[in-house]
Design a protein around this motif. Structure first.
Motif, short mmCIF file in Angstrom:
data_model
loop_
_atom_site.label_atom_id
_atom_site.label_comp_id
_atom_site.label_asym_id
_atom_site.label_seq_id
_atom_site.Cartn_x
_atom_site.Cartn_y
_atom_site.Cartn_z
N GLY A 186 142.46 150.14 43.65
CA GLY A 186 141.61 148.76 43.93
C GLY A 186 142.36 148.43 45.55
O GLY A 186 141.91 148.36 46.54
N GLU A 187 143.43 148.38 45.07
CA GLU A 187 144.98 147.42 46.15
C GLU A 187 144.78 148.29 46.90
O GLU A 187 145.83 147.96 48.64
N GLN A 188 145.05 149.50 46.63
CA GLN A 188 145.28 150.71 47.83
C GLN A 188 144.01 150.43 49.52
O GLN A 188 144.29 151.86 49.96
N GLY A 189 143.42 149.87 48.90
CA GLY A 189 141.64 149.68 49.33
C GLY A 189 140.78 150.71 48.84
O GLY A 189 140.35 151.40 50.38
N TYR A 190 141.08 151.78 47.47
CA TYR A 190 139.34 152.45 47.38
C TYR A 190 138.85 151.93 47.02
O TYR A 190 138.24 151.05 46.18
N THR A 191 137.61 151.85 47.96
CA THR A 191 136.17 151.01 47.66
C THR A 191 135.65 151.58 46.33
O THR A 191 135.27 150.37 45.64
N ASP A 192 135.26 152.08 45.78
CA ASP A 192 134.46 151.92 44.37
C ASP A 192 135.51 152.17 43.21
O ASP A 192 134.42 150.96 42.66
N ALA A 193 136.64 151.79 43.72
CA ALA A 193 137.23 150.59 42.29
C ALA A 193 136.76 149.40 42.79
O ALA A 193 137.36 148.76 42.02
N GLN A 194 137.30 148.92 44.08
CA GLN A 194 137.41 147.61 44.53
C GLN A 194 135.59 147.16 43.86
O GLN A 194 135.07 145.91 43.38
N TYR A 195 134.91 147.98 43.88
CA TYR A 195 133.38 147.52 43.59
C TYR A 195 132.75 147.07 41.85
O TYR A 195 133.03 146.24 41.87
N LYS A 196 134.01 148.62 41.52
CA LYS A 196 133.58 148.11 39.86
C LYS A 196 134.67 147.25 39.59
O LYS A 196 134.02 146.89 38.28
N LEU A 197 135.24 147.02 40.30
CA LEU A 197 136.54 145.43 39.80
C LEU A 197 135.33 144.12 40.08
O LEU A 197 135.27 143.32 39.05
N GLY A 198 134.39 144.13 41.07
CA GLY A 198 133.48 143.54 40.84
C GLY A 198 132.40 143.23 39.95
O GLY A 198 132.70 142.64 39.58
N TRP A 199 132.28 144.32 39.71
CA TRP A 199 130.65 144.91 38.53
C TRP A 199 131.31 143.66 37.39
O TRP A 199 131.33 142.92 36.65
N MET A 200 132.71 144.47 36.75
CA MET A 200 133.22 144.24 35.50
C MET A 200 133.52 143.00 35.32
O MET A 200 133.39 142.47 34.03
N TYR A 201 133.73 142.35 36.80
CA TYR A 201 135.06 140.81 36.30
C TYR A 201 132.91 139.87 36.85
O TYR A 201 133.07 139.13 35.75
N TYR A 202 132.75 140.42 37.28
CA TYR A 202 130.85 139.44 37.53
C TYR A 202 130.05 139.31 35.79
O TYR A 202 129.38 139.07 35.74
N HIS A 203 130.27 140.80 35.31
CA HIS A 203 129.05 140.53 34.13
C HIS A 203 129.92 141.20 32.80
O HIS A 203 129.77 140.59 32.11
N GLY A 204 131.66 140.90 33.25
CA GLY A 204 132.36 140.53 32.27
C GLY A 204 132.60 141.41 30.83
O GLY A 204 132.54 141.43 29.66
N GLU A 205 132.60 142.71 31.67
CA GLU A 205 132.67 144.33 30.37
C GLU A 205 134.02 144.63 30.42
O GLU A 205 134.92 144.55 31.32
N GLY A 206 134.13 144.15 29.22
CA GLY A 206 136.08 144.84 29.03
C GLY A 206 136.50 142.99 29.25
O GLY A 206 138.30 144.08 28.90
N ILE A 207 136.04 142.65 30.37
CA ILE A 207 137.06 141.62 30.93
C ILE A 207 136.23 139.85 29.88
O ILE A 207 135.20 140.19 30.49
N ASP A 208 137.44 138.63 30.60
CA ASP A 208 136.69 137.52 30.70
C ASP A 208 136.22 137.61 32.50
O ASP A 208 136.34 137.86 32.86
N GLN A 209 134.71 136.79 31.98
CA GLN A 209 133.92 136.75 33.00
C GLN A 209 134.95 135.99 34.04
O GLN A 209 135.25 134.80 33.24
N ASN A 210 134.83 136.31 35.35
CA ASN A 210 135.12 135.10 36.88
C ASN A 210 134.85 135.82 37.70
O ASN A 210 134.54 136.66 38.74
N TYR A 211 133.90 134.17 38.00
CA TYR A 211 133.09 135.17 39.46
C TYR A 211 133.98 134.79 40.43
O TYR A 211 133.50 135.49 41.23
N GLN A 212 135.23 134.13 40.28
CA GLN A 212 135.77 133.88 41.97
C GLN A 212 136.21 135.33 41.98
O GLN A 212 136.38 136.34 43.05
N LYS A 213 136.92 136.09 40.58
CA LYS A 213 137.82 137.18 41.30
C LYS A 213 136.12 138.31 41.50
O LYS A 213 136.47 139.50 42.33
N ALA A 214 135.43 138.30 40.65
CA ALA A 214 134.13 139.52 41.75
C ALA A 214 133.84 139.07 42.46
O ALA A 214 134.15 139.57 43.66
#
Length: 231
Positions: A175-203
């Motif tokens: 994601g830090e390299q600008g890979y869009t699918d990774a950026q979206y996936k990270l947003g999804w994981m942070y939004y849903h708290g999937e395997g990580i603490d839910q964090n709307y700001q990071k999502a």
């Protein structure tokens, strides 16, 4: 006596200035004399049709000569042509052969594609451990799609122990390299708290990066966040 490296440098300079014909005219005699780097680059010019009429058969010819001399980028390109069935008949076993040769010379694209063959059982018996090994080698060289793939493997526990911390690590690198699918996936994981603490700001931050590149899923997810007062 011709200084090959100096001539190749001139060819690259001409190419970068948009003088593709001069680049072609410098590479051609060097390639005919057997220089592997010139052969590869002449093949490249034929493939993209810059400085010469596009000709995939000529591209394959020059790539092959460079590949036979052990030039890794050419070996990767030949592997790709066999994988896609471009000019040559599609042949996963030959793709595996050429990817393997390039991968052993640390070409990250070949390493990733070799991993894909192992994962999909194309040209070789399915082997998730081998696939994982080659994905890691490519990912450690900074190849974003390999990093994204590793994130998915760790998230799902595909052939290895599921590990969300490792999944996030690899997805962030991509994601830090600008890979869009990774950026979206990270947003999804942070939004849903999937395997990580839910964090709307990071999502929101990761969704925004993907959305700015036109990713429709990320744009929709941002709209949902705004609608729910999380934006």
């Amino acid at each position: 006596m011709v200084n090959v490296e100096e001539e190749i440098k001139k060819a690259f300079e001409a190419f970068n200035k948009g003088d593709h014909r001069t680049s072609f005219e410098i590479f051609k005699p060097l390639a005919e004399q057997g220089d592997a780097k010139a052969q590869f680059n002449l093949g490249f010019l034929y493939r993209i049709g810059k400085g010469v009429k596009q000709d995939y058969h000529e591209a394959y010819h020059w790539y092959s000569l460079a590949a036979e001399q052990g030039y890794a980028e050419a070996q990767y390109k030949i592997g790709l042509m066999y994988y896609k069935g471009q000019v040559v008949a599609q042949d996963y076993q030959k793709a595996f052969k050429w990817y393997s040769l390039a991968a052993k010379q640390d070409d990250p694209k070949a390493q990733f594609n070799l991993g894909v063959l192992y994962r999909r059982a194309q040209g070789v018996a399915q082997d998730h451990k081998q696939a994982f090994k080659w994905f890691v080698l490519a990912g450690e060289q900074g190849y974003a799609i390999a990093q994204f793939t590793l994130g998915g493997i760790y998230e799902k526990g595909e052939g290895i122990t599921q590990d969300h911390i490792e999944a996030i690590k690899w997805l962030k690198l991509a994601g830090e390299q600008g890979y869009t699918d990774a950026q979206y996936k990270l947003g999804w994981m942070y939004y849903h708290g999937e395997g990580i603490d839910q964090n709307y700001q990071k999502a929101f931050e990761w969704y925004s990066l993907a959305a700015e590149k036109g990713d429709l899923k990320a744009q929709f997810s941002l709209a949902v966040m705004y609608d729910n007062g999380h934006g």
